[in-house]
Write an enzyme that holds these catalytic residues in place. Structure first.
Site, PDB file in Angstrom:
ATOM      1  N   LYS A 115      -9.125   1.367  -0.226  1.00 51.50           N
ATOM      2  CA  LYS A 115      -9.358   1.258   1.191  1.00 51.50           C
ATOM      3  C   LYS A 115     -10.523   1.791   1.853  1.00 51.50           C
ATOM      4  O   LYS A 115     -10.531   0.379   2.425  1.00 51.50           O
ATOM      5  CB  LYS A 115      -8.207   2.712   1.532  1.00 51.50           C
ATOM      6  CG  LYS A 115      -7.714   2.438   3.124  1.00 51.50           C
ATOM      7  CD  LYS A 115      -7.823   3.727   3.637  1.00 51.50           C
ATOM      8  CE  LYS A 115      -9.057   4.502   3.891  1.00 51.50           C
ATOM      9  NZ  LYS A 115      -9.020   5.708   4.223  1.00 51.50           N
ATOM     10  N   ASP A 133      -4.339   2.772   5.419  1.00 51.62           N
ATOM     11  CA  ASP A 133      -4.636   4.160   6.104  1.00 51.62           C
ATOM     12  C   ASP A 133      -3.180   4.692   5.794  1.00 51.62           C
ATOM     13  O   ASP A 133      -1.631   3.830   6.133  1.00 51.62           O
ATOM     14  CB  ASP A 133      -5.515   4.140   7.245  1.00 51.62           C
ATOM     15  CG  ASP A 133      -5.105   3.981   8.277  1.00 51.62           C
ATOM     16  OD1 ASP A 133      -4.456   3.565   8.487  1.00 51.62           O
ATOM     17  OD2 ASP A 133      -6.742   3.888   8.724  1.00 51.62           O
TER      18      ASP A 133
END
Ligand code: SF4
Length: 205
Positions: A115, A133
């Site tokens: 991420k 997220d």
């Protein structure tokens, strides 16, 4: 051909979104994104105001306690201080102090995963990616873009299939900002939300 009803609304709501984290150098962006886990961008900017007064060489040799003291407001200070120092040491040793356009290398740095790498590569190298997220997860579930049980990998896959590739970078920032300021985890501002009567099945009004 698919009809995307979400992006035009996001564009109206959050036109030309910018990365909310302050940085000047490539490694500063990487450190800021790593520090942003489970805290607000405002807090990250507050601590990086002080942290980035030091050079990467300074951070590589600084006492962990001092780094921890500077970054305390973002939480998980002990662990994140270790990440800051380790990233500084690795980048100086391996890559002349720069963040390389090398996903395998960056994803393996301490405290950096898929991420964080997506966010950094999207911003630094303009690489099409859609980082997932906590905000992106919550918002895409509420908007019915993914199912409640989807994991992060499934969500990324579905969002990338739903939105045009040229829009991935912008959509990521728009969904994060929408989640932070309107579709909040607790007490979302549904009254003011343009999705309340159509796309959103979870409207709280
Ligand atoms: S209506 Fe409420 S829950 Fe639904 S997307 Fe908007 S803010 Fe989020």
């Amino acid at each position: 051909m698919k009809t995307d009803t979400i992006k035009p609304i996001l564009d109206k709501l959050i036109p030309h979104p910018k990365c909310p984290l302050n940085y000047e150098k490539d490694y500063e962006l990487l450190l800021a994104v790593m520090l942003s886990a489970q805290t607000t961008d405002e807090r990250v900017n507050q601590v990086t105001d002080v942290l980035f007064e030091y050079t990467l060489e300074d951070l590589a040799t600084m006492d962990l306690e001092k780094i921890e003291d500077i970054i305390k407001p973002v939480g998980m200070g002990k662990r994140k201080a270790q990440y800051v120092k380790s990233i500084a040491i690795s980048l100086l040793k391996d890559r002349d102090g720069h963040v390389p356009h090398d996903r395998a290398y960056v994803e393996n740095l301490s405290g950096v995963g898929h991420k964080t790498c997506n966010v950094v590569f999207s911003e630094l190298f303009k690489e099409p990616s859609l980082a997932v997220d906590t905000h992106v997860t919550r918002v895409s579930k509420r908007l019915g873009l993914v199912s409640e049980t989807d994991n992060v990998e499934e969500i990324e896959k579905k969002l990338c299939a739903y939105f045009d590739k040229d829009d991935w970078r912008e959509v990521h920032v728009q969904l994060v900002l929408f989640g932070r300021h309107l579709c909040k985890a607790i007490k979302p501002l549904c009254e003011d939300c343009p999705f309340k009567n159509s796309e959103c099945k979870k409207s709280r009004i």
